[in-house]
Design a protein around this motif. Structure first.
Motif, PDB file in Angstrom:
ATOM      1  N   SER A 136       3.926  -5.104  -5.579  1.00 26.26           N
ATOM      2  CA  SER A 136       4.997  -6.103  -5.593  1.00 26.26           C
ATOM      3  C   SER A 136       6.028  -5.744  -4.534  1.00 26.26           C
ATOM      4  O   SER A 136       6.094  -4.598  -4.068  1.00 26.26           O
ATOM      5  N   GLY A 137       6.850  -6.729  -4.182  1.00 27.55           N
ATOM      6  CA  GLY A 137       7.926  -6.480  -3.230  1.00 27.55           C
ATOM      7  C   GLY A 137       8.899  -5.432  -3.742  1.00 27.55           C
ATOM      8  O   GLY A 137       9.413  -4.613  -2.973  1.00 27.55           O
ATOM      9  N   THR A 138       9.145  -5.441  -5.050  1.00 31.46           N
ATOM     10  CA  THR A 138      10.068  -4.472  -5.651  1.00 31.46           C
ATOM     11  C   THR A 138       9.567  -3.049  -5.473  1.00 31.46           C
ATOM     12  O   THR A 138      10.324  -2.143  -5.083  1.00 31.46           O
ATOM     13  N   LEU A 139       8.283  -2.832  -5.752  1.00 31.26           N
ATOM     14  CA  LEU A 139       7.711  -1.494  -5.595  1.00 31.26           C
ATOM     15  C   LEU A 139       7.813  -1.024  -4.142  1.00 31.26           C
ATOM     16  O   LEU A 139       8.125   0.140  -3.872  1.00 31.26           O
ATOM     17  N   ILE A 140       7.559  -1.932  -3.201  1.00 27.43           N
ATOM     18  CA  ILE A 140       7.624  -1.566  -1.787  1.00 27.43           C
ATOM     19  C   ILE A 140       9.047  -1.231  -1.380  1.00 27.43           C
ATOM     20  O   ILE A 140       9.281  -0.234  -0.685  1.00 27.43           O
ATOM     21  N   ARG A 141       9.999  -2.043  -1.813  1.00 32.37           N
ATOM     22  CA  ARG A 141      11.397  -1.780  -1.437  1.00 32.37           C
ATOM     23  C   ARG A 141      11.873  -0.443  -1.988  1.00 32.37           C
ATOM     24  O   ARG A 141      12.666   0.256  -1.352  1.00 32.37           O
ATOM     25  N   GLU A 142      11.381  -0.067  -3.159  1.00 26.23           N
ATOM     26  CA  GLU A 142      11.796   1.192  -3.775  1.00 26.23           C
ATOM     27  C   GLU A 142      11.156   2.404  -3.112  1.00 26.23           C
ATOM     28  O   GLU A 142      11.768   3.469  -3.044  1.00 26.23           O
ATOM     29  N   ASN A 143       9.925   2.263  -2.620  1.00 22.23           N
ATOM     30  CA  ASN A 143       9.227   3.399  -2.004  1.00 22.23           C
ATOM     31  C   ASN A 143       8.235   2.882  -0.961  1.00 22.23           C
ATOM     32  O   ASN A 143       7.032   2.864  -1.184  1.00 22.23           O
ATOM     33  N   PRO A 144       8.744   2.449   0.207  1.00 20.48           N
ATOM     34  CA  PRO A 144       7.855   1.856   1.214  1.00 20.48           C
ATOM     35  C   PRO A 144       6.766   2.789   1.712  1.00 20.48           C
ATOM     36  O   PRO A 144       5.646   2.342   1.980  1.00 20.48           O
ATOM     37  N   SER A 145       7.047   4.095   1.843  1.00 18.14           N
ATOM     38  CA  SER A 145       6.023   5.000   2.370  1.00 18.14           C
ATOM     39  C   SER A 145       4.839   5.115   1.412  1.00 18.14           C
ATOM     40  O   SER A 145       3.690   5.242   1.853  1.00 18.14           O
ATOM     41  N   LYS A 146       5.090   5.049   0.120  1.00 18.70           N
ATOM     42  CA  LYS A 146       4.007   5.146  -0.864  1.00 18.70           C
ATOM     43  C   LYS A 146       3.065   3.948  -0.782  1.00 18.70           C
ATOM     44  O   LYS A 146       1.850   4.081  -0.957  1.00 18.70           O
ATOM     45  N   TYR A 147       3.621   2.771  -0.485  1.00 23.44           N
ATOM     46  CA  TYR A 147       2.825   1.541  -0.462  1.00 23.44           C
ATOM     47  C   TYR A 147       2.668   1.006   0.961  1.00 23.44           C
ATOM     48  O   TYR A 147       2.496  -0.190   1.163  1.00 23.44           O
ATOM     49  N   TRP A 148       2.738   1.917   1.923  1.00 26.46           N
ATOM     50  CA  TRP A 148       2.760   1.510   3.330  1.00 26.46           C
ATOM     51  C   TRP A 148       1.588   0.618   3.709  1.00 26.46           C
ATOM     52  O   TRP A 148       1.733  -0.371   4.432  1.00 26.46           O
ATOM     53  N   LYS A 149       0.399   0.955   3.255  1.00 25.20           N
ATOM     54  CA  LYS A 149      -0.798   0.224   3.674  1.00 25.20           C
ATOM     55  C   LYS A 149      -0.798  -1.226   3.204  1.00 25.20           C
ATOM     56  O   LYS A 149      -1.541  -2.052   3.743  1.00 25.20           O
ATOM     57  N   TYR A 150       0.035  -1.536   2.215  1.00 31.78           N
ATOM     58  CA  TYR A 150       0.080  -2.901   1.701  1.00 31.78           C
ATOM     59  C   TYR A 150       1.067  -3.793   2.450  1.00 31.78           C
ATOM     60  O   TYR A 150       1.047  -5.009   2.291  1.00 31.78           O
ATOM     61  N   ILE A 151       1.958  -3.210   3.240  1.00 29.11           N
ATOM     62  CA  ILE A 151       3.007  -3.980   3.902  1.00 29.11           C
ATOM     63  C   ILE A 151       2.430  -4.715   5.106  1.00 29.11           C
ATOM     64  O   ILE A 151       1.733  -4.115   5.936  1.00 29.11           O
ATOM     65  N   ALA A 152       2.721  -6.013   5.235  1.00 28.07           N
ATOM     66  CA  ALA A 152       2.258  -6.787   6.383  1.00 28.07           C
ATOM     67  C   ALA A 152       2.828  -6.195   7.670  1.00 28.07           C
ATOM     68  O   ALA A 152       3.980  -5.761   7.711  1.00 28.07           O
ATOM     69  N   GLN A 153       2.030  -6.198   8.721  1.00 35.63           N
ATOM     70  CA  GLN A 153       2.369  -5.504   9.961  1.00 35.63           C
ATOM     71  C   GLN A 153       3.773  -5.802  10.496  1.00 35.63           C
ATOM     72  O   GLN A 153       4.538  -4.868  10.768  1.00 35.63           O
ATOM     73  N   PRO A 154       4.201  -7.058  10.668  1.00 37.21           N
ATOM     74  CA  PRO A 154       5.530  -7.291  11.243  1.00 37.21           C
ATOM     75  C   PRO A 154       6.666  -6.689  10.418  1.00 37.21           C
ATOM     76  O   PRO A 154       7.684  -6.263  10.966  1.00 37.21           O
ATOM     77  N   PHE A 155       6.488  -6.633   9.092  1.00 35.29           N
ATOM     78  CA  PHE A 155       7.534  -6.126   8.210  1.00 35.29           C
ATOM     79  C   PHE A 155       7.650  -4.602   8.255  1.00 35.29           C
ATOM     80  O   PHE A 155       8.646  -4.044   7.795  1.00 35.29           O
ATOM     81  N   ARG A 156       6.646  -3.939   8.786  1.00 33.21           N
ATOM     82  CA  ARG A 156       6.698  -2.474   8.851  1.00 33.21           C
ATOM     83  C   ARG A 156       7.831  -1.990   9.748  1.00 33.21           C
ATOM     84  O   ARG A 156       8.330  -0.888   9.576  1.00 33.21           O
TER      85      ARG A 156
END
Length: 352
Positions: A136-156
């Motif tokens: 989810s977006g919430t999980l990514i915002r809280e720990n982006p490095s943990k969920y890095w592979k799920y983030i769309a390229q431009p948002f990285r």
């Protein structure tokens, strides 16, 4: 026969693999898909540096090569907040995608049961989609490095931790940058000036104002490409930046006495590029160790007084332009600087 148009909407802060999968599955079940990027002033995306306009641009970039996916922006600032305001929101959404009821049948793809019920109550087909990949977006915002592979390229770009190493020449910056990059398995943007000077066979004290323009542009372009590269896993290290280039310009062009117009042009370009650079940490290496002649360095810098004076000038520029960026001063031996650099990087970046 009417065209069947899929509609997917959300804040997308950030767009991730689950969103992409939903959008592409929706497209494949219909003739095309409309993606509505929604948000309002001060929403959860803006809180992490992703305001609506940036999200819209990033998502449009991500689907730029897909002619069956259209991206739209819906500003909800003046609309009642969810769960209120379904009527004005839906009216605005339909206007945004230029819905033609005589020519199109809409199919909404949603992730919430209440969304499905609200849309079906207003006469639209709505298909409830289960969340994919446990992300989810919430999980990514809280720990982006943990969920890095799920983030769309431009948002990285937004979630990349960027570490700048600065200081005067021949103090171990480049070796430190390479060692840290190797330790963290991170890409490193080395000093573009050295590559430029080797290619053009020009020494530090032979650079002209025009050369410095190229150095500003080249360094920024090099670092930007690394941030957007597949090698980026959440951390990028840069050996220098526009501020350091500005420091050298001040030092050498003062000696050569360029025309005021040249300096104005350089400063305008410098300020423009510096505004685009976003640093999370600065490692300021103090002038220690022996000054090494690599064939391109100006050896007048080997004088301790000049070397310290230049280092102080760089720190003055840092305080003038980047005082809000956390800064760690490294003034130990090579091992001490390496250990201290790792310690402070670990405070901003935790690899999965």
């Amino acid at each position: 026969m009417k065209e069947r148009v899929a509609v997917v909407f959300g804040t997308f802060a950030p767009l991730h693999q689950g969103h992409i999968d939903l959008i592409q599955r929706a497209k494949r079940q219909c003739d095309r898909v409309c993606v509505i990027v929604s948000g309002y002033k001060g929403d959860r995306g803006e809180e992490v540096g992703l305001p609506l306009q940036k999200r819209f641009r990033y998502i449009r970039e991500g689907f730029s090569n897909d002619e069956l996916t259209q991206i739209y922006k819906l500003d909800e600032t003046e609309l009642p907040r969810y769960p209120l305001g379904w009527e004005p929101w839906l009216k605005t959404a339909l206007e945004t995608i230029q819905y033609d009821s005589k020519r199109e049948d809409l199919v909404f793809f949603v992730g919430e049961k209440t969304y499905q019920e609200e849309l079906e109550a207003r006469g639209f087909e709505a298909r409830l989609q289960e969340r994919q990949f446990g992300i989810s977006g919430t999980l990514i915002r809280e720990n982006p490095s943990k969920y890095w592979k799920y983030i769309a390229q431009p948002f990285r770009r937004q979630f990349t931790k960027k570490v700048l190493i600065m200081g005067s020449a021949s103090n171990g910056k480049t070796t430190l940058a390479k060692d840290l990059a190797r330790f963290y398995d991170a890409p490193v943007s080395l000093e573009y000036a050295r590559e430029y000077q080797i290619r053009n066979n020009v020494r530090d004290d032979e650079l002209t104002p025009k050369d410095y323009y190229y150095l500003l542009l080249g360094q920024y372009d090099q670092t930007s490409k690394l941030i957007d590269s597949s090698a980026n896993r959440g951390l990028v290290i840069a050996d220098t930046n526009s501020l350091v280039t500005k420091g050298y310009y001040d030092y050498y062009m003062e000696v050569e006495g360029p025309e005021t117009s040249m300096t104005d042009t350089f400063d305008n370009l410098f300020v423009s590029i510096l505004a685009k650079e976003k640093w999370d940490l600065i490692l300021f290496v103090q002038p220690i160790g022996s000054y090494v002649n690599d064939g391109f360095r100006d050896m007048t810098m080997a004088d301790d007084e000049i070397r310290n004076s230049f280092s102080n000038h760089l720190d003055h520029l840092r305080n003038q332009y980047l005082s809000d960026i956390p800064t760690a001063y490294l003034g130990q031996d090579y091992l001490g600087n390496y250990e201290e650099a790792k310690r402070v990087i670990d405070t901003i970046y935790q690899a999965d």
